[in-house]
Motif scaffolding. Structure first.
Motif, PDB file in Angstrom:
ATOM      1  N   GLU A 195       0.824  -1.203   0.000  1.00  0.00           N
ATOM      2  CA  GLU A 195       0.000   0.000   0.000  1.00  0.00           C
ATOM      3  C   GLU A 195       0.863   1.261   0.000  1.00  0.00           C
ATOM      4  O   GLU A 195       0.466   2.288  -0.566  1.00  0.00           O
ATOM      5  CB  GLU A 195      -0.944  -0.017   1.208  1.00  0.00           C
ATOM      6  CG  GLU A 195      -2.018  -1.088   1.090  1.00  0.00           C
ATOM      7  CD  GLU A 195      -2.966  -1.130   2.270  1.00  0.00           C
ATOM      8  OE1 GLU A 195      -2.885  -0.223   3.133  1.00  0.00           O
ATOM      9  OE2 GLU A 195      -3.791  -2.068   2.335  1.00  0.00           O
ATOM     10  N   ASP A 198       1.845   1.622  -3.708  1.00  0.00           N
ATOM     11  CA  ASP A 198       0.814   2.136  -4.631  1.00  0.00           C
ATOM     12  C   ASP A 198       0.122   3.393  -4.100  1.00  0.00           C
ATOM     13  O   ASP A 198      -0.821   3.902  -4.719  1.00  0.00           O
ATOM     14  CB  ASP A 198      -0.225   1.056  -4.959  1.00  0.00           C
ATOM     15  CG  ASP A 198      -1.052   0.600  -3.764  1.00  0.00           C
ATOM     16  OD1 ASP A 198      -1.175   1.350  -2.782  1.00  0.00           O
ATOM     17  OD2 ASP A 198      -1.593  -0.518  -3.824  1.00  0.00           O
ATOM     18  N   GLY A 199       0.585   3.888  -2.940  1.00  0.00           N
ATOM     19  CA  GLY A 199       0.092   5.160  -2.439  1.00  0.00           C
ATOM     20  C   GLY A 199      -1.243   5.113  -1.727  1.00  0.00           C
ATOM     21  O   GLY A 199      -1.839   6.169  -1.472  1.00  0.00           O
ATOM     22  N   THR A 200      -1.716   3.923  -1.366  1.00  0.00           N
ATOM     23  CA  THR A 200      -3.043   3.820  -0.735  1.00  0.00           C
ATOM     24  C   THR A 200      -2.985   3.631   0.775  1.00  0.00           C
ATOM     25  O   THR A 200      -4.029   3.500   1.413  1.00  0.00           O
ATOM     26  CB  THR A 200      -3.832   2.646  -1.347  1.00  0.00           C
ATOM     27  OG1 THR A 200      -3.136   1.412  -1.080  1.00  0.00           O
ATOM     28  CG2 THR A 200      -3.979   2.818  -2.859  1.00  0.00           C
ATOM     29  N   TRP A 201      -1.806   3.618   1.362  1.00  0.00           N
ATOM     30  CA  TRP A 201      -1.671   3.294   2.784  1.00  0.00           C
ATOM     31  C   TRP A 201      -2.439   4.258   3.688  1.00  0.00           C
ATOM     32  O   TRP A 201      -2.891   3.874   4.768  1.00  0.00           O
ATOM     33  CB  TRP A 201      -0.196   3.280   3.193  1.00  0.00           C
ATOM     34  CG  TRP A 201       0.436   4.642   3.165  1.00  0.00           C
ATOM     35  CD1 TRP A 201       0.991   5.272   2.081  1.00  0.00           C
ATOM     36  CD2 TRP A 201       0.549   5.555   4.257  1.00  0.00           C
ATOM     37  NE1 TRP A 201       1.439   6.509   2.427  1.00  0.00           N
ATOM     38  CE2 TRP A 201       1.188   6.714   3.755  1.00  0.00           C
ATOM     39  CE3 TRP A 201       0.182   5.507   5.601  1.00  0.00           C
ATOM     40  CZ2 TRP A 201       1.469   7.826   4.552  1.00  0.00           C
ATOM     41  CZ3 TRP A 201       0.447   6.609   6.403  1.00  0.00           C
ATOM     42  CH2 TRP A 201       1.086   7.740   5.876  1.00  0.00           C
ATOM     43  N   SER A 202      -2.590   5.514   3.247  1.00  0.00           N
ATOM     44  CA  SER A 202      -3.263   6.510   4.076  1.00  0.00           C
ATOM     45  C   SER A 202      -4.715   6.737   3.679  1.00  0.00           C
ATOM     46  O   SER A 202      -5.368   7.632   4.227  1.00  0.00           O
ATOM     47  CB  SER A 202      -2.503   7.841   4.008  1.00  0.00           C
ATOM     48  OG  SER A 202      -2.457   8.324   2.669  1.00  0.00           O
ATOM     49  N   ALA A 203      -5.228   5.929   2.754  1.00  0.00           N
ATOM     50  CA  ALA A 203      -6.617   6.090   2.318  1.00  0.00           C
ATOM     51  C   ALA A 203      -7.572   5.789   3.469  1.00  0.00           C
ATOM     52  O   ALA A 203      -7.251   5.008   4.370  1.00  0.00           O
ATOM     53  CB  ALA A 203      -6.902   5.158   1.144  1.00  0.00           C
ATOM     54  N   ARG A 206      -7.992   2.372   5.844  1.00  0.00           N
ATOM     55  CA  ARG A 206      -6.820   1.498   5.909  1.00  0.00           C
ATOM     56  C   ARG A 206      -6.462   1.174   7.354  1.00  0.00           C
ATOM     57  O   ARG A 206      -6.081   0.060   7.681  1.00  0.00           O
ATOM     58  CB  ARG A 206      -5.622   2.133   5.207  1.00  0.00           C
ATOM     59  CG  ARG A 206      -5.804   2.348   3.717  1.00  0.00           C
ATOM     60  CD  ARG A 206      -6.113   1.065   2.988  1.00  0.00           C
ATOM     61  NE  ARG A 206      -6.113   1.250   1.535  1.00  0.00           N
ATOM     62  CZ  ARG A 206      -6.594   0.399   0.658  1.00  0.00           C
ATOM     63  NH1 ARG A 206      -7.133  -0.734   1.075  1.00  0.00           N
ATOM     64  NH2 ARG A 206      -6.547   0.638  -0.624  1.00  0.00           N
TER      65      ARG A 206
END
Length: 298
Positions: A195, A198-203, A206
């Motif tokens: 994550e 792909d830049g989604t870790w802080s969405a 999460r």
């Protein structure tokens, strides 16, 4: 200083250990690790101080020997490098015949106070979690089990406690001691790194720890692995205790020199935990900052 006139540190009369008890302290060229190695040497143990940087590690060991702590020796070790870990394990077996105490102190963080970047997340997890795990597994066969004195102390952080995890499914997985496995912990770490990539870790949703996220996840994984390992060894009748210790907000390079206590204070308490009498030594526990008076004899 003329070391020939220095008094060799010896174990106190009530000690369960001897001058031949081997303690390995990783990341001990400075900070808490260096203070901890010094305290163990003052108590008369045979201390192996390790560091990734050879020159700095040797200088740190030499500084302790200059204080009369002649039982301190240095050996280079990069816990994130499989070849370095294997070479260290071979040296420890051939040179000292094994070990009794392992303190996993080596760790990195690239965050500063009031910042939260995951730019170096892979390096952080490779050192703080995967590296510590790899070293433990490599050294487990070398622990001397003739008495119930073998122990592993992982220097960790309360940033990796379960109450920092906001994802209910992740928290539930980590709380389920009966079904928690090393594989699940590693998949959690891999998921976090994926994550980050792909830049989604802080969405939203999460649920990763909000403060020093990559460091916190590395300690979350280390804490969980320590519990699983302790249970695994206990089931097999293996007398190696495994515990974690959070020294709290300590003035070191990692905190930019800020904190509520000194590295020497933290090292003293950590040494007290590492040297608990066999009859008082638990396994699978997480110790937050403990009252130093509890270890006033060390």
């Amino acid at each position: 200083m003329d070391l020939s006139s220095s008094k060799e540190a010896t174990p106190p009369p009530e000690a369960w250990w001897t001058g031949e008890t081997v303690a390995v302290v990783t990341g001990a060229n400075r900070g808490i690790g260096h203070a901890l190695a010094a305290r163990l040497a003052e108590q008369g143990l045979d201390v192996v101080l390790t560091a990734r940087d050879g020159a700095r590690g040797e200088a740190a060991a030499a500084a302790l020997r200059a204080r009369g702590l002649r039982s301190v020796r240095f050996r280079r070790l990069d816990v994130s490098d499989p070849a370095s870990v294997a070479a260290f394990a071979s040296w420890l077996r051939d040179e000292l015949g094994g070990l009794d105490i392992l303190v996993n102190n080596a760790a990195v963080s690239f965050n500063e106070i009031n910042t939260n970047s995951v730019e170096h997340a892979e390096t952080v997890l490779r050192t703080n979690f995967y590296g510590a795990k790899m070293l433990i597994e490599a050294l487990l066969p070398l622990f001397r089990r003739s008495a119930a004195n073998s122990r592993i102390l992982n220097i960790s952080s309360q940033l990796g406690l379960l109450n920092k995890v906001r994802d209910p499914s992740l928290r539930s997985m980590l709380l389920d001691e009966a079904s928690l496995t090393e594989g699940k912990i590693e998949r959690m770490a891999s998921r976090f790194l994926a994550e980050v990539k792909d830049g989604t870790w802080s969405a939203p949703g999460r649920g990763w720890p909000a403060v020093w996220t990559d460091y916190a996840v590395s300690k979350l994984a280390l804490n969980a692995y320590s519990r699983v390992l302790a249970a695994r060894l206990a089931r097999g009748g293996d007398r190696v205790a495994v515990n974690c210790f959070c020294p709290g907000f300590t003035r070191t390079d990692m905190t930019g020199g800020r904190g509520t206590r000194t590295a020497e204070e933290a090292g003293r308490v950590a040494a007290g935990l590492a040297l608990l009498p066999p009859g008082q030594l638990p396994t699978g526990k997480f110790f937050k900052w403990c009252t130093p008076q509890l270890y006033s004899k060390l």
